[in-house]
Design an enzyme around this catalytic site. Structure first.
Site, PDB file in Angstrom:
ATOM      1  N   CYS A   1     -32.339   7.142  -6.067  1.00 50.09           N
ATOM      2  CA  CYS A   1     -31.777   7.274  -7.414  1.00 50.09           C
ATOM      3  C   CYS A   1     -32.008   5.969  -8.159  1.00 50.09           C
ATOM      4  CB  CYS A   1     -30.284   7.562  -7.303  1.00 50.09           C
ATOM      5  SG  CYS A   1     -29.445   7.698  -8.896  1.00 50.09           S
ATOM      6  N   LEU A   2     -32.440   6.061  -9.398  1.00 45.75           N
ATOM      7  CA  LEU A   2     -32.699   4.847 -10.181  1.00 45.75           C
ATOM      8  C   LEU A   2     -31.433   4.016 -10.375  1.00 45.75           C
ATOM      9  CD1 LEU A   2     -35.224   6.102 -12.899  1.00 45.75           C
ATOM     10  CD2 LEU A   2     -35.699   4.989 -10.722  1.00 45.75           C
TER      11      LEU A   2
ATOM     12  N   GLU B   1     -29.676  15.688 -10.288  1.00 43.39           N
ATOM     13  CA  GLU B   1     -29.381  15.341 -11.693  1.00 43.39           C
ATOM     14  C   GLU B   1     -28.144  16.059 -12.208  1.00 43.39           C
ATOM     15  OE1 GLU B   1     -30.794  12.786 -12.566  1.00 43.39           O
ATOM     16  OE2 GLU B   1     -32.488  12.847 -11.185  1.00 43.39           O
TER      17      GLU B   1
ATOM     18  N   GLN C   1     -27.067   8.019 -16.910  1.00 40.84           N
ATOM     19  CA  GLN C   1     -27.773   6.867 -16.329  1.00 40.84           C
ATOM     20  C   GLN C   1     -28.321   5.915 -17.384  1.00 40.84           C
ATOM     21  OE1 GLN C   1     -30.253   9.502 -13.521  1.00 40.84           O
ATOM     22  NE2 GLN C   1     -29.990   7.588 -12.376  1.00 40.84           N
TER      23      GLN C   1
ATOM     24  N   HIS D   1     -25.078  14.296 -11.212  1.00 38.42           N
ATOM     25  CA  HIS D   1     -24.780  13.129 -12.063  1.00 38.42           C
ATOM     26  C   HIS D   1     -23.851  13.515 -13.219  1.00 38.42           C
ATOM     27  CE1 HIS D   1     -27.010   9.626 -10.729  1.00 38.42           C
ATOM     28  NE2 HIS D   1     -28.143  10.292 -10.620  1.00 38.42           N
TER      29      HIS D   1
END
Ligand code: NI
Length: 155
Positions: free
Chosen positions: A88-89, A131, A51, A134
């Protein structure tokens, strides 16, 4: 420490598989410190290295009053079921319900290269699953309840 730029959904990088960390060096320290600062600056509960544009198996999670750094994490046990709202950012402006395990045990290395195992419930378990996904190019909108309602900004 520095706040790094967040990679947003739509960027192919988020769909790539991250590679294991081999060197527990100064670059890893810097990455972890920057990730923590970046997560705090954005009010997040977790962040994966991809990210911030780094394809390495590194995640941080802050939930249930615990902060952990997980290098090369591997979920070794899941128990129960929990449905709750996630965000989610990298997916700004959207939240949706996702089914996750209630309790998760994860094996990982710390920033110094020492192995450890940690078990957490509810939000901690949810964050760890989110996470770790991801790291394999999976986003929560791939599995959330109302994923068809998601529209990328500007799409
Ligand atoms: Ni996320």
């Amino acid at each position: 420490m520095a706040i790094r730029k967040i990679v947003y959904e739509g960027d192919e990088l988020l769909r790539k598989k991250s590679k294991p960390v081999k060197d527990f060096d100064d670059d890893l320290d810097e990455l972890l410190d920057d990730m923590r600062e970046t997560m705090h600056a954005n009010d997040g509960m977790g962040l994966a290295a991809v990210q911030v544009g780094v394809l390495r198996r590194v995640v941080i999670v802050e939930a249930n009053g615990m902060f952990v750094e997980l290098i090369n994490p591997e979920i070794v046990k899941v128990e129960g079921e929990d449905i709750d709202t996630e965000g989610c950012l990298s997916v700004p402006g959207f939240n949706d319900k996702v089914k996750r395990p209630y309790r998760v045990t994860v094996k990982a290395f710390d920033r110094y290269g020492y192995p450890f195992e940690i078990t957490g419930e509810k939000y901690f378990a949810r964050c760890v699953c989110h996470e770790v996904d991801h790291l394999d190019g999976v986003l929560y909108i791939d599995k959330s309840e109302n994923k068809s309602k998601y529209k990328r900004k500007g799409k």
